[in-house]
Design an enzyme around this catalytic site. Sequence first.
Site, PDB file in Angstrom:
ATOM      1  N   ARG A 104      11.051  -5.490   5.509  1.00  0.00           N
ATOM      2  CA  ARG A 104      11.038  -5.935   6.905  1.00  0.00           C
ATOM      3  C   ARG A 104      10.091  -7.114   7.138  1.00  0.00           C
ATOM      4  NH1 ARG A 104      10.232   0.152   9.128  1.00  0.00           N
ATOM      5  NH2 ARG A 104       9.452   0.380   6.994  1.00  0.00           N
ATOM      6  N   ASN A 157       4.880  -3.162   9.532  1.00  0.00           N
ATOM      7  CA  ASN A 157       6.141  -3.231   8.796  1.00  0.00           C
ATOM      8  C   ASN A 157       6.794  -4.601   8.897  1.00  0.00           C
ATOM      9  OD1 ASN A 157       5.938  -0.523   8.032  1.00  0.00           O
ATOM     10  ND2 ASN A 157       6.911   0.149   9.923  1.00  0.00           N
TER      11      ASN A 157
HETATM   12  C1  UD1 Z   1       5.791   6.235   7.351  1.00  0.00           C
HETATM   13  C2  UD1 Z   1       5.973   7.709   7.690  1.00  0.00           C
HETATM   14  C3  UD1 Z   1       6.014   7.900   9.201  1.00  0.00           C
HETATM   15  C4  UD1 Z   1       4.731   7.325   9.804  1.00  0.00           C
HETATM   16  C5  UD1 Z   1       4.499   5.880   9.375  1.00  0.00           C
HETATM   17  C6  UD1 Z   1       3.117   5.444   9.784  1.00  0.00           C
HETATM   18  C7  UD1 Z   1       7.334   8.669   5.896  1.00  0.00           C
HETATM   19  C8  UD1 Z   1       8.677   9.112   5.464  1.00  0.00           C
HETATM   20  N1  UD1 Z   1       7.235   8.161   7.115  1.00  0.00           N
HETATM   21  O1  UD1 Z   1       6.923   5.523   7.846  1.00  0.00           O
HETATM   22  O2  UD1 Z   1       6.112   9.264   9.524  1.00  0.00           O
HETATM   23  O3  UD1 Z   1       4.790   7.402  11.205  1.00  0.00           O
HETATM   24  O4  UD1 Z   1       4.570   5.756   7.940  1.00  0.00           O
HETATM   25  O5  UD1 Z   1       2.907   4.079   9.550  1.00  0.00           O
HETATM   26  O6  UD1 Z   1       6.384   8.812   5.148  1.00  0.00           O
HETATM   27  N2  UD1 Z   1       5.762   3.535  -0.072  1.00  0.00           N
HETATM   28  C9  UD1 Z   1       5.698   3.723  -1.436  1.00  0.00           C
HETATM   29  N3  UD1 Z   1       6.781   4.161  -2.102  1.00  0.00           N
HETATM   30  C10 UD1 Z   1       7.961   4.451  -1.485  1.00  0.00           C
HETATM   31  C11 UD1 Z   1       8.022   4.278  -0.084  1.00  0.00           C
HETATM   32  C12 UD1 Z   1       6.911   3.830   0.596  1.00  0.00           C
HETATM   33  O7  UD1 Z   1       4.647   3.485  -2.045  1.00  0.00           O
HETATM   34  O8  UD1 Z   1       8.892   4.870  -2.169  1.00  0.00           O
HETATM   35  C13 UD1 Z   1       4.558   3.047   0.639  1.00  0.00           C
HETATM   36  C14 UD1 Z   1       4.791   1.729   1.345  1.00  0.00           C
HETATM   37  O9  UD1 Z   1       4.411   0.662   0.509  1.00  0.00           O
HETATM   38  C15 UD1 Z   1       3.894   1.839   2.562  1.00  0.00           C
HETATM   39  C16 UD1 Z   1       3.774   3.341   2.807  1.00  0.00           C
HETATM   40  O10 UD1 Z   1       4.229   3.978   1.644  1.00  0.00           O
HETATM   41  O11 UD1 Z   1       2.584   1.312   2.322  1.00  0.00           O
HETATM   42  C17 UD1 Z   1       4.614   3.786   4.003  1.00  0.00           C
HETATM   43  O12 UD1 Z   1       5.964   3.434   3.770  1.00  0.00           O
HETATM   44  P1  UD1 Z   1       6.855   2.758   4.912  1.00  0.00           P
HETATM   45  O13 UD1 Z   1       8.185   2.477   4.333  1.00  0.00           O
HETATM   46  O14 UD1 Z   1       6.130   1.654   5.557  1.00  0.00           O
HETATM   47  O15 UD1 Z   1       6.989   3.997   5.898  1.00  0.00           O
HETATM   48  P2  UD1 Z   1       7.265   3.988   7.448  1.00  0.00           P
HETATM   49  O16 UD1 Z   1       8.711   3.778   7.683  1.00  0.00           O
HETATM   50  O17 UD1 Z   1       6.340   3.076   8.140  1.00  0.00           O
HETATM   51 CA    CA Z   2       4.838   1.581   7.459  1.00  0.00          CA
END
Ligand code: UD1
Ligand code: CA
Length: 459
Positions: free
Chosen positions: A16, A228
């Site tokens: 994003r 994001n």
């Molecule tokens: C996530 C939470 C949501 C919360 C929000 C807060 C989940 C499913 N959702 O959503 O409840 O309100 O954060 O900001 O957890 N990442 C990895 N590996 C992956 C996926 C993500 O390392 O496979 C890391 C990303 O780099 C990021 C963090 O985890 O730093 C959060 O992932 P992101 O995709 O931003 O989650 P949100 O949709 O924001």
């Molecule tokens: Ca996030």
Amino acid sequence: MTQKYAVVLAAGQGTRMKSKLYKVLHPVCGKPMVQHVVDQLNKLQLDELITVVGYGAEKVQDQLGKDSHYVIQEEQLGTGHAVQQAESILAGKQGVTIVACGDTPLLTDETLQNMIDHHVEKEAKATILTAHAEDPTGYGRVIRGGNGQVKRIVEQKDASEEEQAVQEINTGTYCFDNELLFESLQNVSNDNAQGEYYLPDVIQILKDQGEVVSAYQTTDFSEALGVNDRVALAKAEKLMKQRINEAHMRNGVTIVDPAQTYIGPDVTIGQDVTIYPGSVIEGPTIIEDDVTVGPHSTITNCSVGAGTVVKQSVAADSRIGERVQIGPFAHIRPDSSLGNDVKVGNFVEIKKASFGDGSKASHLSYIGDAEVGSGVNVGCGTITVNYDGANKHLTTIEDEAFIGCNSNLIAPVTVGKGAYVAAGSTINQDVPADALSIARSRQTNKEGYASKMQPNKKD
Ligand code: UD1
Ligand code: CA
């Protein structure tokens, strides 16, 4: 004492952001987001900190260096799957594990500590850091039962209309009993709208097992801000800037226009410093008491002594003494060192040069690869000719020397103590101490020349 561990999630690509730069490396107030998060966590005296990296892994590791250990998440299958990668290091260890996201740069160590204290006090197996959001769009919602107890977290894309109306959000930061965390992660499925293994599902799994699950709500929504996209990045920048500037103002710094003053999170500033608009101060810069910065000055990785003035100028990676006058329009480039009471005036560039106490280069000079003693006067337009097309050479100007205007000092060369260089000289041999060196052609005056050329010209 309970052992404390932390896992930072930083493997997602951050589509994003629409950027070539990996999401968590986007800077907020000059520092990458993930570094903000890791720096706050490292204040908690952890026994282990692990960052989960994936896409762009090397760059994140280059940034964080020894501040963290690393595990790789080859495929980004969700936040639950990301935490599972840390199992190789944390499996079977007793203690509390904090999980935080690399994209929540405004999180503070104080709030993290409050969450841990709450977790211990409630004897919980999981504690979620939550916040009240005016606009909760995009965040996971915290669903509580009739008794007010946390039941589960539902993601935006999986939430019913009723659930979407909930304004208490999951900040993405949690505390878990370490052993139960990894046990529960094995039961997380990807049967949801995004086909991902969600970390928040652990909450419901623990709850269903009859474990105590709790929530600690921060009153400051900015701490929850998850970045994001670039709209949120600009919001984070604004909030962080405000937080940093207010802390300095409370400590006795006058910031004339905080909206137009950009100070990095690792800058230290003394009392009675005045900062005028358009100034940027970055890196681990230290500014001592009674300094004036700006308007429109950029100072990066410098130490600036008490009483110094830096007007409309740029300085980087250098040491600047006390009561130094810099600018307007001066450029202090890396590896320079200015003593006390030095003057570097308009259109003077200094690079990898040292100036002793009281030395002055007041106008229009380039002083690079040089050692300038104390009490030296560098006349207007002086150039150290440091580069022969292949190598850089050193110019030495000893104490109390006087360099006349528009001189070239062809390095390697030394001007001895107290020596004079006549204006307009091109010096390519050492000048002994106490000497006067004149290295220019003699002036010849041809009397009556003009009227001979134009005999009919009237006055
Ligand atoms: C996530 C939470 C949501 C919360 C929000 C807060 C989940 C499913 N959702 O959503 O409840 O309100 O954060 O900001 O957890 N990442 C990895 N590996 C992956 C996926 C993500 O390392 O496979 C890391 C990303 O780099 C990021 C963090 O985890 O730093 C959060 O992932 P992101 O995709 O931003 O989650 P949100 O949709 O924001
Ligand atoms: Ca996030």
